[in-house]
Design a protein around this motif. Structure first.
Motif, PDB file in Angstrom:
ATOM      1  N   TYR A   1      64.779  -5.322  70.856  1.00 26.68           N
ATOM      2  CA  TYR A   1      63.900  -5.481  69.709  1.00 26.68           C
ATOM      3  C   TYR A   1      64.393  -4.683  68.518  1.00 26.68           C
ATOM      4  N   LYS A   2      63.884  -5.051  67.339  1.00 25.39           N
ATOM      5  CA  LYS A   2      64.189  -4.288  66.127  1.00 25.39           C
ATOM      6  C   LYS A   2      62.892  -4.016  65.379  1.00 25.39           C
ATOM      7  N   LEU A   3      62.674  -2.745  65.059  1.00 22.23           N
ATOM      8  CA  LEU A   3      61.516  -2.300  64.282  1.00 22.23           C
ATOM      9  C   LEU A   3      61.876  -2.310  62.801  1.00 22.23           C
ATOM     10  N   PHE A   4      60.969  -2.829  61.970  1.00 21.72           N
ATOM     11  CA  PHE A   4      61.084  -2.768  60.510  1.00 21.72           C
ATOM     12  C   PHE A   4      59.879  -1.993  59.998  1.00 21.72           C
ATOM     13  N   TRP A   5      60.121  -0.966  59.200  1.00 28.75           N
ATOM     14  CA  TRP A   5      59.108   0.004  58.762  1.00 28.75           C
ATOM     15  C   TRP A   5      59.055  -0.011  57.242  1.00 28.75           C
ATOM     16  N   ASN A   6      58.019  -0.610  56.665  1.00 32.46           N
ATOM     17  CA  ASN A   6      57.840  -0.682  55.206  1.00 32.46           C
ATOM     18  C   ASN A   6      56.703   0.231  54.796  1.00 32.46           C
ATOM     19  N   PHE A   7      56.837   0.880  53.635  1.00 27.88           N
ATOM     20  CA  PHE A   7      55.850   1.876  53.232  1.00 27.88           C
ATOM     21  C   PHE A   7      55.721   1.949  51.723  1.00 27.88           C
ATOM     22  N   ASP A   8      54.592   2.513  51.249  1.00 26.16           N
ATOM     23  CA  ASP A   8      54.352   2.732  49.824  1.00 26.16           C
ATOM     24  C   ASP A   8      55.493   3.546  49.235  1.00 26.16           C
ATOM     25  N   GLY A   9      55.967   3.167  48.044  1.00 31.01           N
ATOM     26  CA  GLY A   9      56.981   3.943  47.349  1.00 31.01           C
ATOM     27  C   GLY A   9      58.395   3.702  47.838  1.00 31.01           C
ATOM     28  N   GLU A  10      58.589   2.707  48.680  1.00 30.59           N
ATOM     29  CA  GLU A  10      59.901   2.398  49.234  1.00 30.59           C
ATOM     30  C   GLU A  10      60.853   1.947  48.119  1.00 30.59           C
ATOM     31  N   HIS A  11      62.078   2.459  48.144  1.00 30.39           N
ATOM     32  CA  HIS A  11      63.100   2.072  47.170  1.00 30.39           C
ATOM     33  C   HIS A  11      64.219   1.364  47.923  1.00 30.39           C
TER      34      HIS A  11
ATOM     35  N   ILE B   1      57.755  -5.608  64.615  1.00 29.63           N
ATOM     36  CA  ILE B   1      58.828  -5.587  65.603  1.00 29.63           C
ATOM     37  C   ILE B   1      59.234  -7.033  65.831  1.00 29.63           C
ATOM     38  N   GLU B   2      60.548  -7.257  65.770  1.00 36.38           N
ATOM     39  CA  GLU B   2      61.099  -8.595  65.977  1.00 36.38           C
ATOM     40  C   GLU B   2      61.925  -8.626  67.251  1.00 36.38           C
TER      41      GLU B   2
ATOM     42  N   VAL C   1      64.310 -16.428  70.186  1.00 39.25           N
ATOM     43  CA  VAL C   1      64.535 -16.734  68.773  1.00 39.25           C
ATOM     44  C   VAL C   1      64.715 -15.395  68.066  1.00 39.25           C
ATOM     45  N   LYS C   2      65.944 -15.084  67.649  1.00 36.16           N
ATOM     46  CA  LYS C   2      66.202 -13.810  66.975  1.00 36.16           C
ATOM     47  C   LYS C   2      65.388 -13.738  65.697  1.00 36.16           C
ATOM     48  N   GLY C   3      64.689 -12.617  65.514  1.00 36.39           N
ATOM     49  CA  GLY C   3      63.881 -12.420  64.321  1.00 36.39           C
ATOM     50  C   GLY C   3      62.437 -12.860  64.471  1.00 36.39           C
ATOM     51  N   GLU C   4      62.082 -13.379  65.640  1.00 35.16           N
ATOM     52  CA  GLU C   4      60.682 -13.763  65.864  1.00 35.16           C
ATOM     53  C   GLU C   4      59.826 -12.505  65.901  1.00 35.16           C
ATOM     54  N   VAL C   5      58.778 -12.461  65.075  1.00 35.06           N
ATOM     55  CA  VAL C   5      57.883 -11.302  65.037  1.00 35.06           C
ATOM     56  C   VAL C   5      57.037 -11.302  66.309  1.00 35.06           C
ATOM     57  N   VAL C   6      57.099 -10.193  67.063  1.00 33.95           N
ATOM     58  CA  VAL C   6      56.376 -10.100  68.325  1.00 33.95           C
ATOM     59  C   VAL C   6      55.237  -9.087  68.278  1.00 33.95           C
TER      60      VAL C   6
END
Length: 162
Positions: free
Chosen positions: A112-122, A73-74, A82-87
């Motif tokens: 805030y903005k959540l970024f969700w990365n996972f196995d098999g992501e295209h 979450i940033e 600071v925009k994009g700072e990981v919190v």
């Protein structure tokens, strides 16, 4: 003429098989599923995003079974220093049905903005933008009404003059 008829029949059979094949198989591994922001009081069965929360959790639905997820979450404009700072960061292993939820989370009031990365992501991470607002909450929702008194329960709101 007979070989042409056989070729036409074969082509029709192949075309029919290709049309029916997607319906007969599950979606290919990869970018299946969605992630939602849920108020901590919301049940996991709700599939609606709740972008205005105080205490919250991240809820995943419909991903591939057993996928591993890394999330972050940033801080985000307009409230970010600071925009994009990981919190906040974390990881999660989804169950056999592709569902999972994080423990309850909290952040200072802000955007805030959540970024969700996972196995098999295209491609790029799935993401959600949300607000936290705990100072403005009161039981039953809505904003509290301004108070003219700053007294503490059990103490007088004004000091008697002597």
């Amino acid at each position: 003429m007979r070989p042409l008829a056989s070729a036409g029949t074969l082509a029709a059979a192949v075309a029919a098989t290709m049309l029916l094949a997607p319906a007969a198989h599950a979606a290919p591994p990869g970018d299946n599923g969605t992630v939602k922001i849920h108020d901590a009081k919301t049940g996991e069965e709700l599939r609606k995003n709740e972008p205005h929360v105080c205490t919250f959790y991240l809820d995943a639905f419909g991903f591939d079974g057993g996928q591993n997820v890394d999330w972050r979450i940033e801080a985000w404009a307009p409230t970010a220093g600071v925009k994009g700072e990981v919190v906040k960061t974390g990881s999660l292993k989804l169950d056999a049905e592709g569902h999972g939820r994080t423990p309850d989370q909290s952040l200072p009031d802000g955007h805030y903005k959540l970024f969700w990365n996972f196995d098999g992501e295209h491609g790029r991470a799935k993401h959600k933008v949300f607000w936290t607002d705990c100072d403005g909450e009161k039981p039953g929702g809505g904003k509290p009404t301004p108070s003219t008194s700053e007294s503490t329960p059990g103490t007088p709101s004004s000091v008697p003059s002597t």
